[in-house]
Scaffold this active site. Structure first.
Site, PDB file in Angstrom:
ATOM      1  N   SER A 117      96.453  73.891  13.252  1.00 13.62           N
ATOM      2  CA  SER A 117      96.957  72.764  12.977  1.00 13.62           C
ATOM      3  C   SER A 117      96.389  71.518  12.955  1.00 13.62           C
ATOM      4  CB  SER A 117      98.025  72.761  14.066  1.00 13.62           C
ATOM      5  OG  SER A 117      97.581  72.485  15.532  1.00 13.62           O
ATOM      6  N   HIS A 138      99.139  77.712   7.837  1.00 18.91           N
ATOM      7  CA  HIS A 138      99.640  77.121   9.011  1.00 18.91           C
ATOM      8  C   HIS A 138     101.042  77.513   8.881  1.00 18.91           C
ATOM      9  CE1 HIS A 138     100.671  73.292  11.173  1.00 18.91           C
ATOM     10  NE2 HIS A 138     100.477  74.031  11.904  1.00 18.91           N
ATOM     11  N   GLU A 150     102.199  75.942   5.338  1.00 23.21           N
ATOM     12  CA  GLU A 150     101.408  75.326   4.483  1.00 23.21           C
ATOM     13  C   GLU A 150     100.019  76.176   4.323  1.00 23.21           C
ATOM     14  OE1 GLU A 150     102.110  70.724   6.120  1.00 23.21           O
ATOM     15  OE2 GLU A 150     100.864  71.945   7.498  1.00 23.21           O
ATOM     16  N   ASN A 188     102.198  67.943  10.227  1.00 24.62           N
ATOM     17  CA  ASN A 188     101.616  67.077  11.464  1.00 24.62           C
ATOM     18  C   ASN A 188     101.322  65.496  11.004  1.00 24.62           C
ATOM     19  OD1 ASN A 188     102.405  68.949  13.251  1.00 24.62           O
ATOM     20  ND2 ASN A 188     100.336  70.188  13.074  1.00 24.62           N
TER      21      ASN A 188
HETATM   22  N1  3HC Z   1     116.138  87.437  15.919  1.00 23.48           N
HETATM   23  C1  3HC Z   1     116.800  87.203  14.718  1.00 23.48           C
HETATM   24  N2  3HC Z   1     117.406  85.660  14.333  1.00 23.48           N
HETATM   25  C2  3HC Z   1     117.382  84.996  15.430  1.00 23.48           C
HETATM   26  C3  3HC Z   1     116.782  85.300  16.746  1.00 23.48           C
HETATM   27  C4  3HC Z   1     116.234  86.350  16.626  1.00 23.48           C
HETATM   28  N3  3HC Z   1     115.663  86.894  17.922  1.00 23.48           N
HETATM   29  N4  3HC Z   1     117.114  84.271  17.617  1.00 23.48           N
HETATM   30  C5  3HC Z   1     117.789  83.407  16.884  1.00 23.48           C
HETATM   31  N5  3HC Z   1     117.949  83.790  15.601  1.00 23.48           N
HETATM   32  C6  3HC Z   1     118.759  83.041  14.519  1.00 23.48           C
HETATM   33  C7  3HC Z   1     120.086  82.640  15.072  1.00 23.48           C
HETATM   34  O1  3HC Z   1     120.916  83.834  15.072  1.00 23.48           O
HETATM   35  C8  3HC Z   1     120.359  81.590  13.957  1.00 23.48           C
HETATM   36  O2  3HC Z   1     120.767  82.184  13.016  1.00 23.48           O
HETATM   37  P1  3HC Z   1     121.996  81.818  11.995  1.00 23.48           P
HETATM   38  O3  3HC Z   1     121.390  80.190  11.680  1.00 23.48           O
HETATM   39  O4  3HC Z   1     121.939  82.416  10.645  1.00 23.48           O
HETATM   40  O5  3HC Z   1     122.964  81.430  12.976  1.00 23.48           O
HETATM   41  C9  3HC Z   1     119.032  80.840  13.720  1.00 23.48           C
HETATM   42  O6  3HC Z   1     118.100  81.786  14.013  1.00 23.48           O
HETATM   43  C10 3HC Z   1     118.866  79.686  14.806  1.00 23.48           C
HETATM   44  O7  3HC Z   1     118.710  80.467  16.023  1.00 23.48           O
HETATM   45  P2  3HC Z   1     119.894  79.888  17.257  1.00 23.48           P
HETATM   46  O8  3HC Z   1     121.117  79.429  17.035  1.00 23.48           O
HETATM   47  O9  3HC Z   1     119.684  80.568  18.613  1.00 23.48           O
HETATM   48  O10 3HC Z   1     118.938  78.498  17.836  1.00 23.48           O
HETATM   49  P3  3HC Z   1     118.971  76.955  17.361  1.00 23.48           P
HETATM   50  O11 3HC Z   1     120.260  76.820  16.310  1.00 23.48           O
HETATM   51  O12 3HC Z   1     119.282  75.724  18.521  1.00 23.48           O
HETATM   52  O13 3HC Z   1     117.640  76.740  16.460  1.00 23.48           O
HETATM   53  C11 3HC Z   1     115.303  76.436  16.367  1.00 23.48           C
HETATM   54  C12 3HC Z   1     116.624  76.996  17.098  1.00 23.48           C
HETATM   55  C13 3HC Z   1     115.183  77.235  15.031  1.00 23.48           C
HETATM   56  C14 3HC Z   1     114.305  76.586  17.174  1.00 23.48           C
HETATM   57  C15 3HC Z   1     115.862  75.076  15.902  1.00 23.48           C
HETATM   58  O14 3HC Z   1     116.081  74.225  17.372  1.00 23.48           O
HETATM   59  C16 3HC Z   1     114.925  74.101  15.014  1.00 23.48           C
HETATM   60  O15 3HC Z   1     114.387  74.303  13.809  1.00 23.48           O
HETATM   61  N6  3HC Z   1     114.040  73.174  15.779  1.00 23.48           N
HETATM   62  C17 3HC Z   1     113.095  72.643  15.399  1.00 23.48           C
HETATM   63  C18 3HC Z   1     111.603  73.501  15.373  1.00 23.48           C
HETATM   64  C19 3HC Z   1     110.428  72.607  14.687  1.00 23.48           C
HETATM   65  O16 3HC Z   1     110.763  71.541  14.415  1.00 23.48           O
HETATM   66  N7  3HC Z   1     109.335  73.539  14.814  1.00 23.48           N
HETATM   67  C20 3HC Z   1     108.273  73.005  14.356  1.00 23.48           C
HETATM   68  C21 3HC Z   1     107.293  72.395  15.225  1.00 23.48           C
HETATM   69  S1  3HC Z   1     105.877  71.565  14.881  1.00 23.48           S
HETATM   70  C22 3HC Z   1     104.876  73.067  14.533  1.00 23.48           C
HETATM   71  O17 3HC Z   1     105.024  74.063  14.789  1.00 23.48           O
HETATM   72  C23 3HC Z   1     103.547  72.854  14.058  1.00 23.48           C
HETATM   73  C24 3HC Z   1     102.524  72.720  15.138  1.00 23.48           C
HETATM   74  O18 3HC Z   1     101.236  72.492  14.468  1.00 23.48           O
HETATM   75  C25 3HC Z   1     102.400  71.701  16.115  1.00 23.48           C
END
Ligand code: 3HC
Length: 281
Positions: A117, A138, A150, A188
């Protein structure tokens, strides 16, 4: 390309291996020992079981994905890979050692991609004997749900390698974006200063953790407020990336705020340690 290797079955490696197996690639995921491997494979099994429970996939689809996936602790099992994606610790020396072990078994056409990352992809490419067949992929956490990948072009990555990596990301059902090999790439570079700024705002008394989170979530339509996201990403990870960005650009906005440093030193790393800006059961 039919077989993909994944180095590391932690949070990111497990997600990448799952996405690869779900896309129909024969996927071999490697860990350092049996216990760590078993934990990683259990993570994948749990996510897929959750998908079946939520009606997102059938039990047959889950079985098909798991049938494409095998775990190993031996680099020899990577010999048929057309691509190896590395998702191990963010340490150049550990990665260099892993690449050398991969190169000892794979064919000359095999591509290597790093999920780093924040480390310099050109520096990592230069530790291998195939800097033209090396690039960055990424992924974002949680990998199975996040659409973006990415695709990083190092100084030495060939156009053919870059195109192949874009193709693999698409085949995994992701939406790839080409990003340059500059600290933080695109996401990032923009996300980390935002998260650091949220901590500075908290330190300056702008609002409580809960209020700042609610404001950004409800006011901007973000899925998580900055402190929930900080806990989710990990405070140590954020601190590590911020340091690298500050080192690269020497701009104050990338400098880790004092509170972040103290929380990391205190072991308050977010969800992974049970305590960050929030407390977790
Ligand atoms: N299998 C299949 N689908 C699943 C699942 C599973 N086990 N668990 C959840 N899902 C599906 C849900 O059914 C839902 O689908 P829908 O929208 O069609 O109904 C969708 O995934 C979202 O799940 P939830 O409703 O349970 O959860 P949330 O709506 O709270 O979303 C999240 C969770 C996707 C993590 C959301 O909160 C999010 O996008 N958060 C931000 C995450 C983010 O910014 N990540 C990037 C971090 S930075 C990074 O990684 C870079 C690194 O370098 C630091």
């Amino acid at each position: 390309m039919t077989t993909i290797g994944v180095l590391g079955c932690g949070l990111m490696g497990a997600g990448i291996a799952q996405a690869s197996a779900a896309a129909g690639f024969r996927t071999v995921v490697l860990e350092v020992d049996d216990a760590t491997l078993a934990r990683g494979l259990a993570r994948i099994e749990k996510f897929l079981a959750g998908g079946v429970e939520k009606g997102k996939m059938t039990a047959d689809e889950k079985a098909r994905i798991l049938a494409n996936l095998s775990g190993t602790t031996s680099y020899d099992d990577l010999r048929d890979c057309g691509l190896v994606i590395e998702a191990i610790v963010e340490q150049v020396e550990a990665k260099r050692t892993a690449y050398a072990r991969v190169e000892a078994v794979v064919g000359p056409d095999c591509l290597i991609a790093t999920n780093t990352s924040s480390l310099c992809v050109t520096e990592l490419a230069a530790t291998t004997r195939r800097p033209d067949r090396f690039g960055g992929l990424h992924f974002f956490n949680p990998v199975p749900l996040m659409k973006l990948v990415e695709v990083i072009r190092a100084q030495t990555t060939s156009a053919a390698t870059h195109d192949a990596l874009l193709g693999v990301a698409r085949a995994m059902g992701k939406e790839p974006v080409s990003a340059p090999d500059r600290g933080g790439f695109i996401v990032n570079r923009l996300l980390i200063p935002y998260l650091l700024d949220a901590i500075r705002c908290l330190e300056q008394g702008l609002g409580t953790v809960e209020d700042i989170d609610a404001a950004m979530k409800l006011g901007c339509g973000y899925p998580m407020g900055p402190f929930t996201l900080l806990d989710f990403v990990g405070l140590d990870t954020t601190y590590f990336i911020a340091d690298i960005l500050f080192d690269e650009f020497r701009e104050a906005r990338f400098a880790p705020p004092p509170l972040l440093k103290r929380m990391v030193l205190a072991g308050q790393l977010g969800r992974k340690s049970g305590r960050g800006f929030y407390t977790y059961a």
